[in-house]
Design a protein around this motif. Structure first.
Motif, short mmCIF file in Angstrom:
data_model
loop_
_atom_site.label_atom_id
_atom_site.label_comp_id
_atom_site.label_asym_id
_atom_site.label_seq_id
_atom_site.Cartn_x
_atom_site.Cartn_y
_atom_site.Cartn_z
N GLY A 10 64.94 50.28 33.77
CA GLY A 10 64.67 51.67 33.41
C GLY A 10 65.87 52.39 32.81
N SER A 32 60.55 44.66 38.69
CA SER A 32 59.53 45.70 38.91
C SER A 32 58.16 45.08 39.16
CB SER A 32 59.46 46.64 37.71
OG SER A 32 60.70 47.25 37.50
N LYS A 36 55.30 46.75 41.63
CA LYS A 36 54.20 47.55 41.07
C LYS A 36 52.89 47.29 41.82
CE LYS A 36 56.03 48.03 36.41
NZ LYS A 36 56.00 47.65 35.01
N THR A 62 65.59 52.94 42.18
CA THR A 62 65.29 53.82 41.03
C THR A 62 63.90 53.55 40.47
OG1 THR A 62 66.08 52.43 39.19
CG2 THR A 62 67.75 53.69 40.38
N ALA A 64 60.14 53.65 39.76
CA ALA A 64 59.22 54.78 39.99
C ALA A 64 58.33 54.95 38.77
CB ALA A 64 60.03 56.07 40.18
N ILE A 65 57.33 55.79 38.92
CA ILE A 65 56.65 56.32 37.73
C ILE A 65 57.37 57.64 37.43
CG2 ILE A 65 54.51 57.37 36.89
CD1 ILE A 65 53.04 55.08 38.28
N CYS A 103 65.88 57.76 44.40
CA CYS A 103 65.89 58.82 43.38
C CYS A 103 64.74 59.80 43.55
CB CYS A 103 65.79 58.20 41.99
SG CYS A 103 67.22 57.23 41.56
N SER A 105 63.86 64.20 42.36
CA SER A 105 63.85 64.96 41.10
C SER A 105 63.95 66.46 41.33
CB SER A 105 62.54 64.64 40.39
OG SER A 105 62.26 65.59 39.41
N TYR A 130 53.77 64.87 40.28
CA TYR A 130 55.04 64.11 40.37
C TYR A 130 56.00 64.80 41.36
CZ TYR A 130 59.62 62.45 38.61
OH TYR A 130 60.90 61.96 38.49
N LYS A 134 57.34 63.40 44.92
CA LYS A 134 58.79 63.21 45.16
C LYS A 134 59.22 63.94 46.43
CE LYS A 134 60.38 60.67 41.70
NZ LYS A 134 61.01 59.35 41.92
N LYS A 165 67.27 50.78 28.35
CA LYS A 165 66.13 51.59 27.93
C LYS A 165 66.59 53.03 27.78
CE LYS A 165 61.69 53.16 29.60
NZ LYS A 165 61.11 53.72 30.81
N ASN A 167 64.89 56.76 27.51
CA ASN A 167 63.69 57.60 27.49
C ASN A 167 63.88 58.74 26.51
OD1 ASN A 167 62.77 55.96 29.50
ND2 ASN A 167 63.00 57.44 31.15
N1 LIG Z 1 64.66 60.09 33.42
C1 LIG Z 1 64.86 61.30 33.93
O1 LIG Z 1 65.28 62.23 33.19
C2 LIG Z 1 64.60 61.56 35.41
C3 LIG Z 1 64.70 62.88 35.87
C4 LIG Z 1 64.56 63.14 37.22
C5 LIG Z 1 64.29 62.09 38.10
N2 LIG Z 1 64.17 60.81 37.62
C6 LIG Z 1 63.92 59.74 38.60
O2 LIG Z 1 64.95 58.78 38.46
C7 LIG Z 1 64.44 57.47 38.74
C8 LIG Z 1 64.69 56.56 37.55
O3 LIG Z 1 64.04 57.12 36.41
P1 LIG Z 1 64.10 56.44 34.98
O4 LIG Z 1 64.18 57.52 33.98
O5 LIG Z 1 65.07 55.33 34.97
O6 LIG Z 1 62.62 55.82 34.90
P2 LIG Z 1 62.08 54.77 33.85
O7 LIG Z 1 62.96 54.66 32.67
O8 LIG Z 1 60.65 55.15 33.61
O9 LIG Z 1 62.15 53.38 34.61
C9 LIG Z 1 61.31 53.16 35.71
C10 LIG Z 1 61.60 51.83 36.35
O10 LIG Z 1 60.61 51.66 37.37
C11 LIG Z 1 59.77 50.58 37.03
N3 LIG Z 1 58.38 50.96 37.26
C12 LIG Z 1 57.53 51.54 36.39
N4 LIG Z 1 56.34 51.74 36.98
C13 LIG Z 1 56.47 51.29 38.25
C14 LIG Z 1 55.58 51.21 39.35
N5 LIG Z 1 54.31 51.62 39.26
N6 LIG Z 1 56.03 50.68 40.51
C15 LIG Z 1 57.29 50.23 40.61
N7 LIG Z 1 58.18 50.25 39.60
C16 LIG Z 1 57.76 50.80 38.43
C17 LIG Z 1 60.03 50.24 35.57
O11 LIG Z 1 59.79 48.85 35.38
P3 LIG Z 1 59.25 48.29 33.97
O12 LIG Z 1 60.40 48.43 33.02
O13 LIG Z 1 58.91 46.89 34.28
O14 LIG Z 1 58.07 49.14 33.61
C18 LIG Z 1 61.49 50.64 35.42
O15 LIG Z 1 62.33 49.62 35.86
C19 LIG Z 1 62.96 57.68 39.05
O16 LIG Z 1 62.80 57.83 40.44
C20 LIG Z 1 62.62 58.97 38.37
O17 LIG Z 1 61.51 59.61 38.94
C21 LIG Z 1 64.33 60.53 36.29
#
Ligand SMILES: NC(=O)c1ccc[n+]([C@@H]2O[C@H](COP(=O)([O-])OP(=O)(O)OC[C@H]3O[C@@H](n4cnc5c(N)ncnc54)[C@H](OP(=O)(O)O)[C@@H]3O)[C@@H](O)[C@H]2O)c1
Length: 289
Positions: A10, A32, A36, A62, A64-65, A103, A105, A130, A134, A165, A167
């Motif tokens: 992620g 993952s 999942k 880390t 998550a969806i 993690c 949010s 979401y 959380k 990756k 986002n």
């Molecule tokens: N990005 C942000 O700005 C942000 C902001 C606040 C909080 N967060 C939190 O920070 C953490 C990391 O976020 P991120 O941005 O790195 O997320 P991300 O880019 O969407 O990556 C998610 C990771 O979780 C895996 N995953 C996806 N669906 C899943 C499921 N149903 N069950 C288990 N694993 C699953 C993915 O695997 P695949 O690659 O195989 O799909 C990937 O490794 C999360 O808890 C998120 O809620 C993120």
């Protein structure tokens, strides 16, 4: 240090992996695919055995969806990934005596306009699925394993990097719009911290020493989104084009998700404010801006 990491494919996990390995830590990533979907008893024991065999001192969770719209439209999947899975990780961490860093949010906050910097126990009324999941997960982790740490992350940003990756994020969207001479609109009443994801990764080792509980973990930002966007364009050397590239708008629904990160600071975890984080990103990509 021996560390188990979930979500290493992620946005955040891939950068944490890079940062920890660069510092010489022994990081084992859990795919993952193992995490999942519904975790049956058999899957629980397989996962537990896998982790037990690695004897990790720390588990960083880390996976998550993370997409709020997807979570809103798929609440059951979100519940599995964002509530049930962290609880499972907490149980396994407890069984193994490993520290758990999980993690969360800033979406746990209501966003109702009020306090500028929201502290951990204030305004806890999430407005979307979401955020609700959380917040519920945080509470469950504290019950299941009081030593578990939940980090409330802000929206994060970075540019695309080889083998990680990236986002969709504020800085990248603005950068792409500026390249295309396309105007974006930003609210004068939308306040939130935005954090350089590399700072999140660089600080992660310090979280291992935190007492169990919930921590706001990211950059503070006292600027609204319009001024934050203008600041970024100034740093890009596009100050003169600000009126063409960004338009200030009034929000029908003002929002304030900006966090007070004093609690983490009191344990030596410091993030640069959003404006400084943007400067740090620009200096990390010489020639790009
Ligand atoms: N990005 C942000 O700005 C942000 C902001 C606040 C909080 N967060 C939190 O920070 C953490 C990391 O976020 P991120 O941005 O790195 O997320 P991300 O880019 O969407 O990556 C998610 C990771 O979780 C895996 N995953 C996806 N669906 C899943 C499921 N149903 N069950 C288990 N694993 C699953 C993915 O695997 P695949 O690659 O195989 O799909 C990937 O490794 C999360 O808890 C998120 O809620 C993120």
């Amino acid at each position: 240090m021996k560390i188990i990491l979930t979500g290493s494919t992620g946005f955040v996990g891939s950068r944490i992996l890079y940062s920890l390995r660069s510092e010489g830590h022994d990081v084992i990533c859990i795919s993952s695919e193992i995490l999942k979907g519904i975790i049956t008893t058999e899957r629980y024991f397989a996962l537990s055995e896998l982790i037990k065999g690695s004897k990790p001192e720390v588990i960083i969770h880390t996976a998550a969806i993370s997409n709020t719209t997807y979570a809103q439209n798929h609440p059951e999947e979100s519940y599995q990934a964002n509530v049930e899975l962290p609880i499972i990780m907490a149980k396994i961490a407890k069984e193994n005596g490993s520290k758990l860093i999980s993690c969360s949010s800033d979406q746990v906050y209501s966003g109702f306009v009020g306090l500028k910097g929201i502290a951990e126990d204030e305004e806890l009324q999430p407005t979307n699925v979401y955020g609700k999941h959380k917040l519920y997960a945080e509470k469950q982790l504290t019950e299941v394993y009081p030593d578990a740490v939940s980090l409330r992350l802000t929206w994060m940003y970075d540019m695309p990097v080889y083998r990680t990756k990236t986002n969709e994020n504020f800085v990248l969207s603005l950068y792409k719009s500026a390249l295309l001479d396309r105007q974006m609109q930003f609210s004068l009443q939308d306040f939130r911290g935005l954090t350089y994801v590399r700072s999140v990764a660089e600080n992660i080792v310090k979280t291992f020493a935190l007492p169990g509980g919930v921590y706001n973990y990211g950059s503070e930002n006292d600027q609204n989104m319009y001024l934050t966007a203008c600041g970024f364009l100034e740093e890009m050397g596009l100050g003169e084009k600000i009126p063409e590239l960004v338009k200030p708008i009034d929000s029908a629904k003002p929002r304030n998700l900006s966090m007070d990160c004093s609690k983490a600071k009191s344990f030596g975890i410091n993030f640069e404010p959003t404006a400084e984080g943007i400067k740090k990103l620009i200096s990390d990509y010489p020639g790009l801006f």
